[in-house]
Write an enzyme that holds these catalytic residues in place. Structure first.
Site, PDB file in Angstrom:
ATOM      1  N   HIS A 135       2.364   3.650  -9.041  1.00 19.20           N
ATOM      2  CA  HIS A 135       2.196   2.216  -9.336  1.00 19.20           C
ATOM      3  C   HIS A 135       3.412   1.679 -10.095  1.00 19.20           C
ATOM      4  CE1 HIS A 135      -1.686   2.241  -7.585  1.00 19.20           C
ATOM      5  NE2 HIS A 135      -2.203   3.086  -8.459  1.00 19.20           N
ATOM      6  N   ARG A 137       1.876  -4.901   6.240  1.00 23.72           N
ATOM      7  CA  ARG A 137       1.163  -3.864   5.482  1.00 23.72           C
ATOM      8  C   ARG A 137       1.946  -2.569   5.569  1.00 23.72           C
ATOM      9  NH1 ARG A 137      -5.091  -2.664   4.268  1.00 23.72           N
ATOM     10  NH2 ARG A 137      -4.727  -0.846   2.942  1.00 23.72           N
ATOM     11  N   ASP A 151       0.831  -1.208   0.000  1.00 18.13           N
ATOM     12  CA  ASP A 151       0.000   0.000   0.000  1.00 18.13           C
ATOM     13  C   ASP A 151       0.867   1.261   0.000  1.00 18.13           C
ATOM     14  OD1 ASP A 151      -2.374   1.351  -0.066  1.00 18.13           O
ATOM     15  OD2 ASP A 151      -2.840   1.084   2.055  1.00 18.13           O
ATOM     16  N   ARG A 201     -11.800   2.313  -8.639  1.00 20.48           N
ATOM     17  CA  ARG A 201     -10.901   3.430  -8.956  1.00 20.48           C
ATOM     18  C   ARG A 201     -11.148   3.940 -10.386  1.00 20.48           C
ATOM     19  NH1 ARG A 201      -5.276   2.525  -5.764  1.00 20.48           N
ATOM     20  NH2 ARG A 201      -6.215   1.805  -3.833  1.00 20.48           N
ATOM     21  N   THR A 237     -10.659  -6.945  -5.207  1.00 21.97           N
ATOM     22  CA  THR A 237     -11.979  -6.935  -5.862  1.00 21.97           C
ATOM     23  C   THR A 237     -12.628  -5.549  -5.736  1.00 21.97           C
ATOM     24  OG1 THR A 237     -12.824  -7.923  -3.812  1.00 21.97           O
ATOM     25  CG2 THR A 237     -12.559  -9.400  -5.680  1.00 21.97           C
ATOM     26  N   LEU A 260       7.944 -19.880  -4.349  1.00 25.14           N
ATOM     27  CA  LEU A 260       6.566 -19.549  -4.731  1.00 25.14           C
ATOM     28  C   LEU A 260       6.287 -18.056  -4.615  1.00 25.14           C
ATOM     29  CD1 LEU A 260       3.581 -20.516  -5.301  1.00 25.14           C
ATOM     30  CD2 LEU A 260       3.328 -20.664  -2.814  1.00 25.14           C
TER      31      LEU A 260
HETATM   32  C1  IPE Z   1      -5.457  -2.840  -0.451  1.00 23.65           C
HETATM   33  O1  IPE Z   1      -5.128  -1.505  -0.543  1.00 23.65           O
HETATM   34  C2  IPE Z   1      -5.342  -3.501  -1.792  1.00 23.65           C
HETATM   35  C3  IPE Z   1      -3.995  -3.614  -2.332  1.00 23.65           C
HETATM   36  C4  IPE Z   1      -2.888  -3.263  -1.729  1.00 23.65           C
HETATM   37  C5  IPE Z   1      -3.921  -4.192  -3.639  1.00 23.65           C
HETATM   38  P1  IPE Z   1      -6.236  -0.367  -0.727  1.00 23.65           P
HETATM   39  O2  IPE Z   1      -5.505   0.909  -0.807  1.00 23.65           O
HETATM   40  O3  IPE Z   1      -7.131  -0.714  -1.854  1.00 23.65           O
HETATM   41  O4  IPE Z   1      -7.064  -0.499   0.617  1.00 23.65           O
HETATM   42  P2  IPE Z   1      -7.998   0.537   1.374  1.00 23.65           P
HETATM   43  O5  IPE Z   1      -8.984   1.065   0.382  1.00 23.65           O
HETATM   44  O6  IPE Z   1      -7.120   1.639   1.893  1.00 23.65           O
HETATM   45  O7  IPE Z   1      -8.623  -0.234   2.489  1.00 23.65           O
HETATM   46  C1  IPE Z   2      -1.525   0.232  -3.391  1.00 20.68           C
HETATM   47  O1  IPE Z   2      -1.303   1.594  -3.405  1.00 20.68           O
HETATM   48  C2  IPE Z   2      -1.707  -0.336  -4.777  1.00 20.68           C
HETATM   49  C3  IPE Z   2      -3.082  -0.762  -5.093  1.00 20.68           C
HETATM   50  C4  IPE Z   2      -4.089  -0.737  -4.273  1.00 20.68           C
HETATM   51  C5  IPE Z   2      -3.312  -1.256  -6.441  1.00 20.68           C
HETATM   52  P1  IPE Z   2      -2.503   2.633  -3.401  1.00 20.68           P
HETATM   53  O2  IPE Z   2      -2.810   3.006  -4.799  1.00 20.68           O
HETATM   54  O3  IPE Z   2      -3.644   2.122  -2.600  1.00 20.68           O
HETATM   55  O4  IPE Z   2      -1.819   3.851  -2.664  1.00 20.68           O
HETATM   56  P2  IPE Z   2      -2.522   4.878  -1.678  1.00 20.68           P
HETATM   57  O5  IPE Z   2      -3.107   4.082  -0.557  1.00 20.68           O
HETATM   58  O6  IPE Z   2      -3.567   5.606  -2.467  1.00 20.68           O
HETATM   59  O7  IPE Z   2      -1.406   5.774  -1.234  1.00 20.68           O
HETATM   60 MG    MG Z   3      -4.144   2.313  -0.647  1.00 22.99          MG
END
Ligand code: IPE
Ligand code: IPE
Ligand code: MG
Length: 240
Positions: free
Chosen positions: A43, A187, A26, A77, A72, A137
């Site tokens: 990303h 996390r 995250d 987004r 999911t 893995l």
């Molecule tokens: C969780 O992160 C999903 C991934 C890291 C792929 P999010 O950024 O989507 O989670 P929330 O919305 O803050 O809970």
């Molecule tokens: C995690 O980073 C990647 C995905 C959820 C795909 P975020 O895109 O959620 O990054 P923040 O939480 O907005 O900083």
């Molecule tokens: Mg996030």
């Protein structure tokens, strides 16, 4: 490579039996906006770092890694961001195919591939197929949700004719049937929630949270997580 740091971490990994680590990657968006860049740039940086962290884990003697790449819920987004993430995954798969010999990694995608673009779904399946005999893995959770996974498992069991199920039946019907549960879930980016990640498999996982944003996650961060893990007493409900 910082040999002594790797030696130190490897020793702890072996001593504690840490064999499966999972990352909720995250903070890509915040990494980018903090630099005045579009979220997509975050990303891209996160994707590059993901490859580095997987290598780091292997060099530390951790046999299995699971990463949360796309949930999911992430379909909510903006489509430009979703498309950028899918393109990055596509290009990652291309690299993984080319580098399969040197990496020696078995790739498994966790999640429902039916919702992905057919070409991407096919590439995921192909990568799984051509790497299925490698020992290390890497699970990539893509269009993954823990609740959807449990529902999918229930439907698989119903379709198989079962009218009563055991915990072992459910575990065997999950996307992770091929591996043990994670020992440690990390996390990044200062959030303290699972966001629908590995709900069943995390029953006895240890958790580690860090403020580090995913694109900045480093060997020092991994060492912090391993050090913390090595200080835990996992009782699994028993008296030790
Ligand atoms: C969780 O992160 C999903 C991934 C890291 C792929 P999010 O950024 O989507 O989670 P929330 O919305 O803050 O809970
Ligand atoms: C995690 O980073 C990647 C995905 C959820 C795909 P975020 O895109 O959620 O990054 P923040 O939480 O907005 O900083
Ligand atoms: Mg996030």
């Amino acid at each position: 490579m910082n040999t002594s740091q790797y030696d130190r971490i490897r020793e702890k990994v072996a001593a504690t039996g840490l064999s499966h680590i999972a990352f909720i990657m995250d903070g890509n968006g915040r990494w980018a906006t903090g630099r005045g860049l579009p979220r997509e740039a975050g990303h891209r940086a996160g994707g590059e770092n993901f490859k580095k962290v997987v290598r780091m884990c292997g060099d530390c003697g951790i046999d299995a890694v699971t990463v949360y790449a796309f949930s999911t819920e992430n379909w909510k987004r903006p489509s430009a961001e979703v498309n950028a993430i899918m393109r990055l995954l596509d290009s990652f798969i291309g690299d993984a195919k080319r580098e399969k010999e040197e990496n020696g990694i078995r790739y498994v995608f966790l999640g429902d591939k039916a919702a992905l673009a057919p070409a991407l779904a096919q590439k995921c399946e192909e990568l799984e197929q051509i790497t299925k005999n490698y020992k290390r893995l890497l699970n990539i959770a893509l269009n993954y949700g823990g609740r959807a996974e449990i529902v999918h498992a229930c439907n698989t069991l119903i379709a198989s004719g079962k009218t009563e199920v055991t915990e072992a039946d459910v575990s065997a019907a999950l996307y992770t049937a091929h591996c043990d549960d994670p020992d440690l879930i990390v996390r990044t980016a200062g959030e303290y929630r699972l966001s629908n990640f590995l709900l069943w498999q995390s029953a006895y996982a240890e958790f580690f949270f860090t403020d580090t944003l995913w694109p900045d996650y480093s060997l020092d961060d991994l060492e912090d997580a391993v050090n913390s893990f090595s200080g835990r007493r996992r009782r699994f409900g028993a008296v030790l």
